[in-house]
Design a protein around this motif. Sequence first.
Motif, PDB file in Angstrom:
ATOM      1  N   VAL A   1      23.988 -56.744   7.024  1.00 58.19           N
ATOM      2  CA  VAL A   1      24.263 -57.756   6.004  1.00 58.19           C
ATOM      3  C   VAL A   1      23.056 -58.671   5.759  1.00 58.19           C
ATOM      4  CG1 VAL A   1      26.750 -57.766   6.439  1.00 58.19           C
ATOM      5  CG2 VAL A   1      25.264 -59.335   7.721  1.00 58.19           C
ATOM      6  N   CYS A   2      21.973 -58.443   6.504  1.00 60.11           N
ATOM      7  CA  CYS A   2      20.802 -59.330   6.370  1.00 60.11           C
ATOM      8  C   CYS A   2      20.008 -59.046   5.094  1.00 60.11           C
ATOM      9  CB  CYS A   2      19.892 -59.219   7.596  1.00 60.11           C
ATOM     10  SG  CYS A   2      18.996 -57.651   7.746  1.00 60.11           S
ATOM     11  N   GLY A   3      20.143 -57.832   4.575  1.00 68.21           N
ATOM     12  CA  GLY A   3      19.466 -57.498   3.328  1.00 68.21           C
ATOM     13  C   GLY A   3      18.033 -57.033   3.475  1.00 68.21           C
ATOM     14  N   ASN A   4      17.518 -56.986   4.699  1.00 70.04           N
ATOM     15  CA  ASN A   4      16.145 -56.523   4.910  1.00 70.04           C
ATOM     16  C   ASN A   4      16.078 -55.005   4.746  1.00 70.04           C
ATOM     17  OD1 ASN A   4      15.221 -59.113   5.466  1.00 70.04           O
ATOM     18  ND2 ASN A   4      15.715 -58.934   7.635  1.00 70.04           N
ATOM     19  N   ILE A   5      15.133 -54.544   3.943  1.00 65.66           N
ATOM     20  CA  ILE A   5      15.037 -53.120   3.608  1.00 65.66           C
ATOM     21  C   ILE A   5      13.819 -52.492   4.272  1.00 65.66           C
ATOM     22  CG2 ILE A   5      14.778 -51.481   1.702  1.00 65.66           C
ATOM     23  CD1 ILE A   5      16.057 -53.631  -0.104  1.00 65.66           C
ATOM     24  N   SER A   6      14.007 -51.309   4.816  1.00 69.58           N
ATOM     25  CA  SER A   6      12.915 -50.576   5.458  1.00 69.58           C
ATOM     26  C   SER A   6      11.799 -50.305   4.459  1.00 69.58           C
ATOM     27  CB  SER A   6      13.436 -49.248   6.022  1.00 69.58           C
ATOM     28  OG  SER A   6      12.360 -48.461   6.509  1.00 69.58           O
ATOM     29  N   LYS A   7      10.540 -50.475   4.926  1.00 66.85           N
ATOM     30  CA  LYS A   7       9.379 -50.232   4.084  1.00 66.85           C
ATOM     31  C   LYS A   7       8.864 -48.800   4.209  1.00 66.85           C
ATOM     32  CE  LYS A   7       9.182 -54.557   2.817  1.00 66.85           C
ATOM     33  NZ  LYS A   7       9.549 -54.950   1.438  1.00 66.85           N
ATOM     34  N   GLY A   8       9.388 -48.055   5.176  1.00 69.18           N
ATOM     35  CA  GLY A   8       8.897 -46.697   5.370  1.00 69.18           C
ATOM     36  C   GLY A   8       9.168 -46.209   6.776  1.00 69.18           C
ATOM     37  N   ARG A   9       8.296 -45.317   7.259  1.00 68.68           N
ATOM     38  CA  ARG A   9       8.537 -44.730   8.580  1.00 68.68           C
ATOM     39  C   ARG A   9       7.228 -44.550   9.337  1.00 68.68           C
ATOM     40  NH1 ARG A   9       8.024 -38.801   8.719  1.00 68.68           N
ATOM     41  NH2 ARG A   9       7.042 -38.121   6.777  1.00 68.68           N
ATOM     42  N   GLN A  10       7.350 -44.567  10.637  1.00 64.20           N
ATOM     43  CA  GLN A  10       6.208 -44.277  11.494  1.00 64.20           C
ATOM     44  C   GLN A  10       6.019 -42.766  11.566  1.00 64.20           C
ATOM     45  OE1 GLN A  10       6.106 -46.836  15.201  1.00 64.20           O
ATOM     46  NE2 GLN A  10       8.218 -47.221  14.543  1.00 64.20           N
ATOM     47  N   ILE A  11       4.850 -42.294  11.161  1.00 70.63           N
ATOM     48  CA  ILE A  11       4.532 -40.869  11.278  1.00 70.63           C
ATOM     49  C   ILE A  11       4.293 -40.521  12.740  1.00 70.63           C
ATOM     50  CG2 ILE A  11       2.864 -39.071  10.635  1.00 70.63           C
ATOM     51  CD1 ILE A  11       4.579 -39.999   8.313  1.00 70.63           C
ATOM     52  N   THR A  12       3.771 -41.474  13.476  1.00 68.56           N
ATOM     53  CA  THR A  12       3.430 -41.269  14.887  1.00 68.56           C
ATOM     54  C   THR A  12       4.378 -42.068  15.765  1.00 68.56           C
ATOM     55  OG1 THR A  12       1.825 -43.045  14.588  1.00 68.56           O
ATOM     56  CG2 THR A  12       0.974 -40.793  14.524  1.00 68.56           C
ATOM     57  N   ARG A  13       5.386 -41.430  16.315  1.00 67.55           N
ATOM     58  CA  ARG A  13       6.308 -42.133  17.213  1.00 67.55           C
ATOM     59  C   ARG A  13       5.579 -42.582  18.479  1.00 67.55           C
ATOM     60  NH1 ARG A  13      10.387 -44.310  14.654  1.00 67.55           N
ATOM     61  NH2 ARG A  13      10.928 -42.948  12.922  1.00 67.55           N
ATOM     62  N   LYS A  14       4.677 -41.743  18.920  1.00 64.99           N
ATOM     63  CA  LYS A  14       3.770 -42.099  20.017  1.00 64.99           C
ATOM     64  C   LYS A  14       2.361 -42.038  19.467  1.00 64.99           C
ATOM     65  CE  LYS A  14       6.623 -40.517  23.901  1.00 64.99           C
ATOM     66  NZ  LYS A  14       6.664 -39.626  25.088  1.00 64.99           N
ATOM     67  N   PRO A  15       1.449 -42.877  19.965  1.00 59.21           N
ATOM     68  CA  PRO A  15       0.088 -42.855  19.421  1.00 59.21           C
ATOM     69  C   PRO A  15      -0.609 -41.532  19.690  1.00 59.21           C
ATOM     70  CG  PRO A  15       0.167 -44.161  21.435  1.00 59.21           C
ATOM     71  CD  PRO A  15       1.592 -43.842  21.072  1.00 59.21           C
ATOM     72  N   ILE A  16      -1.445 -41.131  18.749  1.00 58.68           N
ATOM     73  CA  ILE A  16      -2.290 -39.949  18.938  1.00 58.68           C
ATOM     74  C   ILE A  16      -3.508 -40.377  19.742  1.00 58.68           C
ATOM     75  CG2 ILE A  16      -3.695 -38.221  17.763  1.00 58.68           C
ATOM     76  CD1 ILE A  16      -1.775 -38.510  15.360  1.00 58.68           C
ATOM     77  N   ILE A  17      -3.822 -39.641  20.777  1.00 59.17           N
ATOM     78  CA  ILE A  17      -4.958 -39.965  21.643  1.00 59.17           C
ATOM     79  C   ILE A  17      -5.989 -38.839  21.583  1.00 59.17           C
ATOM     80  CG2 ILE A  17      -3.581 -41.437  23.158  1.00 59.17           C
ATOM     81  CD1 ILE A  17      -3.441 -39.108  25.134  1.00 59.17           C
ATOM     82  N   PRO A  18      -7.229 -39.099  21.960  1.00 63.84           N
ATOM     83  CA  PRO A  18      -8.270 -38.066  21.871  1.00 63.84           C
ATOM     84  C   PRO A  18      -8.048 -36.941  22.874  1.00 63.84           C
ATOM     85  CG  PRO A  18      -9.133 -40.033  22.927  1.00 63.84           C
ATOM     86  CD  PRO A  18      -7.776 -40.396  22.410  1.00 63.84           C
ATOM     87  N   SER A  19      -8.535 -35.783  22.504  1.00 68.00           N
ATOM     88  CA  SER A  19      -8.456 -34.624  23.389  1.00 68.00           C
ATOM     89  C   SER A  19      -9.453 -34.762  24.533  1.00 68.00           C
ATOM     90  CB  SER A  19      -8.771 -33.341  22.608  1.00 68.00           C
ATOM     91  OG  SER A  19     -10.122 -33.387  22.144  1.00 68.00           O
ATOM     92  N   ASP A  20      -9.280 -33.966  25.566  1.00 71.17           N
ATOM     93  CA  ASP A  20     -10.237 -33.950  26.680  1.00 71.17           C
ATOM     94  C   ASP A  20     -11.634 -33.600  26.177  1.00 71.17           C
ATOM     95  OD1 ASP A  20      -8.203 -34.598  28.412  1.00 71.17           O
ATOM     96  OD2 ASP A  20      -7.850 -32.531  29.073  1.00 71.17           O
ATOM     97  N   LYS A  21     -11.690 -32.703  25.196  1.00 69.60           N
ATOM     98  CA  LYS A  21     -12.970 -32.282  24.629  1.00 69.60           C
ATOM     99  C   LYS A  21     -13.667 -33.453  23.942  1.00 69.60           C
ATOM    100  CE  LYS A  21     -14.935 -28.796  21.471  1.00 69.60           C
ATOM    101  NZ  LYS A  21     -15.580 -29.696  20.491  1.00 69.60           N
ATOM    102  N   GLU A  22     -12.921 -34.227  23.164  1.00 66.67           N
ATOM    103  CA  GLU A  22     -13.522 -35.366  22.479  1.00 66.67           C
ATOM    104  C   GLU A  22     -13.999 -36.415  23.474  1.00 66.67           C
ATOM    105  OE1 GLU A  22     -12.728 -38.768  19.043  1.00 66.67           O
ATOM    106  OE2 GLU A  22     -11.204 -37.230  19.403  1.00 66.67           O
ATOM    107  N   ILE A  23     -13.200 -36.671  24.506  1.00 67.52           N
ATOM    108  CA  ILE A  23     -13.592 -37.656  25.514  1.00 67.52           C
ATOM    109  C   ILE A  23     -14.865 -37.220  26.234  1.00 67.52           C
ATOM    110  CG2 ILE A  23     -12.914 -38.742  27.703  1.00 67.52           C
ATOM    111  CD1 ILE A  23     -10.007 -38.617  26.662  1.00 67.52           C
ATOM    112  N   ALA A  24     -14.974 -35.902  26.514  1.00 69.15           N
ATOM    113  CA  ALA A  24     -16.176 -35.379  27.176  1.00 69.15           C
ATOM    114  C   ALA A  24     -17.404 -35.547  26.293  1.00 69.15           C
ATOM    115  CB  ALA A  24     -15.970 -33.901  27.518  1.00 69.15           C
ATOM    116  N   GLU A  25     -17.211 -35.424  24.975  1.00 71.10           N
ATOM    117  CA  GLU A  25     -18.332 -35.529  24.043  1.00 71.10           C
ATOM    118  C   GLU A  25     -18.653 -36.980  23.676  1.00 71.10           C
ATOM    119  OE1 GLU A  25     -17.014 -33.125  20.801  1.00 71.10           O
ATOM    120  OE2 GLU A  25     -17.529 -31.231  21.786  1.00 71.10           O
ATOM    121  N   ASN A  26     -17.655 -37.841  23.775  1.00 73.78           N
ATOM    122  CA  ASN A  26     -17.844 -39.252  23.408  1.00 73.78           C
ATOM    123  C   ASN A  26     -16.971 -40.116  24.313  1.00 73.78           C
ATOM    124  OD1 ASN A  26     -18.251 -41.723  22.158  1.00 73.78           O
ATOM    125  ND2 ASN A  26     -16.905 -41.272  20.421  1.00 73.78           N
TER     126      ASN A  26
END
Length: 319
Positions: free
Chosen positions: A277-302
Motif C-alpha cells: 500500500v506504500c505505492g513505491n514501484i520497482s525501478k528494475g532488477r539486479q542482473i547480478t544477484r551475486k557480484p561478478i569477480i575476476p577469474s584466476d587468470k585475470e588475477i594472475a595477469e593483473n
Amino acid sequence: MRPLEFNHISVLLDETIDGLNVKPDGIYVDGTLGGAGHAYHVCEKLGPNGRFIGIDQDEDAIKAATERLSVFKDKTNITIVKNNYVNMMTVLDELGIEKVDGILLDIGVSSYQIDTAERGFTYKEDAPLDMRMDRTSSFSAKTVVNEYSENELYRIIRDYGEDSFAKNIAKHIVMNRQDKPIETTGELIEIIKAAIPAKVRAKGGHPAKKTFQAIRIEVNKELEVLENSIDSMIERLNDEGRLAIITFHSLEDRIVKNKFKSNEDPCTCPRSFPVCVCGNISKGRQITRKPIIPSDKEIAENKRSKSSKLRVFERKAES
C-alpha cells in the motif's frame, strides 16, 4: 607526461561490456572514463547513430582518453567532459540528453594515478601528500593529515580504512604534526609504522595501505559521491538500460548492493501486510544477484583486479 603513457589495465573488461549489453544506436555514459579502457570497447560496438559520453575529473585521463578514442571520431558521436560523475545529470542536461541506454562506473584509483608518484596516492614511494583526483581542488591529503582533529582522523581511518590500529595512528599523526606539518607520503608512512606494533607489521602487507585508502576516500568524497549518484542514474536509464558498477572494496560494494536492492524492491510496507500500500514501484532488477569477480587468470595477469566486483542493474518501464 604524454597521454599515451596513461596506462591502466581495465578490470572485468569482457564481463562489463557484456553486462552493458551495448546497442549500436544506443547512448552510453562512462562516468569514470580514465584512460578509456572500457570506453574503447563500448565505442567499438557503437554505430553512426550511437553516442558515447565520457566523464572524468582527472585532466591527465581526459587527455589520454581523447587521444585513444579519436580512432572512432568518424564512426560514432563521442563527447568527453571534465567533471565528477556526481554531476552526470547536469552534464546530460547540458547536452540535451534525456535518457541513456547504459552507464558505467569503475570506482577507485587508476594504475596510472597509483604509479605516478607525484600524485601522492602510493605508499611505495616518497612524494608530496596529495591524492586528489581533481588536481584543481584545494583540498588534498595534506589538508586531511594536518588539519583534521584526532577524532576526525580516527573516524576516517576506522571507517574507511577498517584499520584496527586507527586510534593509535590518529594519535601519532597529531603528535608528530605539532613539531612541523606532515608534507610527504614518506613522512606519513614512518608515522604509521611507529603506531603499529612490530609483530603486526612483520605479518605481511604494507602497514600504511589501509590509512592511505581511508585518506584517499576522504579527500575525494568517494563513498558520498557513489551513494548520492546511483538513484539518479537508474532514473536516467531507458527501459532495459543498464547500470554497471565496478568496486574495489567492501564499503563501495555494500553501497551498490543496497542501492540496487532498494531500487528493485522499494516497498516499505510491513511484511505482515497482505498487499503493498506504500505505492513505491520497482525501478528494475539486479542482473547480478551475486557480484561478478575476476577469474584466476585475470588475477594472475593483473594483481590489482583481485578485489574487484561487478554489479549490474537493468531498468524497466514503470507499469
